[in-house]
Design a protein around this motif. Structure first.
Motif, PDB file in Angstrom:
ATOM      1  N   UNK A  29      36.624  43.391  37.091  1.00 49.76           N
ATOM      2  CA  UNK A  29      37.169  42.855  35.658  1.00 49.76           C
ATOM      3  C   UNK A  29      38.560  43.254  35.837  1.00 49.76           C
ATOM      4  N   UNK A  30      39.523  41.999  35.937  1.00 52.21           N
ATOM      5  CA  UNK A  30      40.739  42.395  35.974  1.00 52.21           C
ATOM      6  C   UNK A  30      41.501  42.229  34.561  1.00 52.21           C
ATOM      7  N   UNK A  31      42.280  42.927  34.026  1.00 52.74           N
ATOM      8  CA  UNK A  31      43.004  42.535  32.747  1.00 52.74           C
ATOM      9  C   UNK A  31      44.494  41.955  33.168  1.00 52.74           C
ATOM     10  N   UNK A  32      44.341  40.854  32.554  1.00 57.85           N
ATOM     11  CA  UNK A  32      45.636  40.028  32.807  1.00 57.85           C
ATOM     12  C   UNK A  32      46.610  40.274  31.502  1.00 57.85           C
ATOM     13  N   UNK A  33      47.919  40.604  31.968  1.00 60.76           N
ATOM     14  CA  UNK A  33      48.680  41.038  30.935  1.00 60.76           C
ATOM     15  C   UNK A  33      48.865  39.639  30.169  1.00 60.76           C
ATOM     16  N   UNK A  34      48.907  40.204  28.632  1.00 54.03           N
ATOM     17  CA  UNK A  34      49.173  39.045  27.563  1.00 54.03           C
ATOM     18  C   UNK A  34      47.842  38.155  27.298  1.00 54.03           C
ATOM     19  N   UNK A  37      40.849  38.383  26.887  1.00 56.53           N
ATOM     20  CA  UNK A  37      39.622  38.373  27.750  1.00 56.53           C
ATOM     21  C   UNK A  37      40.050  38.909  29.231  1.00 56.53           C
ATOM     22  N   UNK A  38      39.273  39.790  30.068  1.00 55.65           N
ATOM     23  CA  UNK A  38      39.563  39.976  31.155  1.00 55.65           C
ATOM     24  C   UNK A  38      39.012  38.854  32.194  1.00 55.65           C
ATOM     25  N   UNK A  39      39.505  38.967  33.324  1.00 52.66           N
ATOM     26  CA  UNK A  39      39.146  37.825  34.515  1.00 52.66           C
ATOM     27  C   UNK A  39      38.202  38.414  35.187  1.00 52.66           C
ATOM     28  N   UNK A  40      36.846  37.995  35.245  1.00 47.73           N
ATOM     29  CA  UNK A  40      35.787  38.401  35.826  1.00 47.73           C
ATOM     30  C   UNK A  40      35.559  37.872  37.281  1.00 47.73           C
ATOM     31  N   UNK A  41      35.393  38.779  38.450  1.00 43.52           N
ATOM     32  CA  UNK A  41      34.593  38.212  39.696  1.00 43.52           C
ATOM     33  C   UNK A  41      33.435  38.734  39.972  1.00 43.52           C
TER      34      UNK A  41
END
Length: 273
Positions: A29-34, A37-41
């Motif tokens: 899970x990557x947290x995108x600034x702004x 919801x996190x981006x899940x792979x």
């Protein structure tokens, strides 16, 4: 000699890598600034599924390592579009052919109201005219260079590289090894394969064509000489500038069938608009 073989065997069994299977179920899970919801792979059996790609809950991306292809899964239209290097090269060629026309259209659109522009977009089947007529971005290659010593990000030891275009810094990436992230070797190689595939796609999708093929949050620069998976990324190389930070890795089992294209979805050809 037999004693030596037994010692080697014991050393292999005691190695940390030996207890990690080649493939497992991995979630990053990557947290995108702004964004909240996190981006899940999700990684499983040589495939990577990117859920809600770019924050669009109706769009997923599925990368298949053995087929050397990705699939844009559009849940709105219940369809999927294969993305291959050959198809992206064809699209890039089409954009070059119509580029003079697009530039002319862009000049004309500057003179119309937002309401008129919206009507034109509807008449053309929902085409994003701003996207079509946008100026080409800098096509100079983005070079990757080692940047300083190792650091720690989010508890993970990583090695930092810089992205430079000409003399301008365009971002940086901190890469962590499979051992540091406790990723199974097969899942690590699958993620690396997707990154290399995305890099080749970006190289073929020069200019305006690059706006139509976005394969998710991981960097599209050539990292073949720099092993590791990004745990932190600052990208200012385009208008879609982003900061991503790896916030979580888990090995929880994924539901059966989660990595496939939904049943009943139809295949569509990847198009510019």
């Amino acid at each position: 000699m037999a004693r030596l073989f037994r010692r080697i065997a014991c050393a292999i069994l005691a190695s940390p890598l030996s207890v990690i299977p080649a493939f497992a179920d991995s979630t990053l899970q990557y947290q995108v600034a702004g964004e909240k919801a996190p981006q899940s792979l999700f990684v499983k059996d040589g495939q990577v599924l990117i859920k809600s790609a770019g924050g669009d809950t109706k769009l997923d991306i599925l990368f298949n390592q053995s087929r050397n292809a990705a699939f844009l899964i559009d849940h709105r239209k219940q369809a999927y579009m294969p993305v291959t290097e050959q198809r992206v090269a064809e699209l890039a060629s089409q954009v070059q052919d119509v580029q003079p026309l697009l530039r002319g259209l862009g000049e004309q659109l500057k003179k119309v109201s937002p309401e008129q522009k919206a009507k034109w977009s509807d008449m053309l089947g929902g085409v994003d005219l701003d996207r079509v007529t946008a100026k080409s971005e800098d096509n100079r290659p983005i070079l990757v260079t080692q940047a300083g010593t190792a650091k720690t990000q989010g508890g993970y030891a990583c090695s930092k590289v810089e992205l430079r275009q000409g003399g301008d810094k365009k971002g940086d990436i901190c890469l962590a090894s499979a051992e540091t992230l406790k990723l199974p070797a097969g899942d690590y190689e699958t993620l690396r394969a997707m990154m290399m595939f995305s890099s080749r796609i970006a190289d073929k999708a020069k200019g305006a064509a690059a706006r139509y093929v976005d394969l998710g949050p991981l960097p599209t620069v050539n990292l073949s000489e720099y092993p590791g998976i990004p745990v932190e990324l600052h990208d200012t190389s385009s208008k879609q500038a982003a900061t991503l930070t790896l916030s979580r890795i888990s090995s929880d089992a994924l539901p059966p069938g989660v990595m496939g294209i939904p049943e009943g979805y139809s295949a569509k050809k990847l198009k510019l608009w």
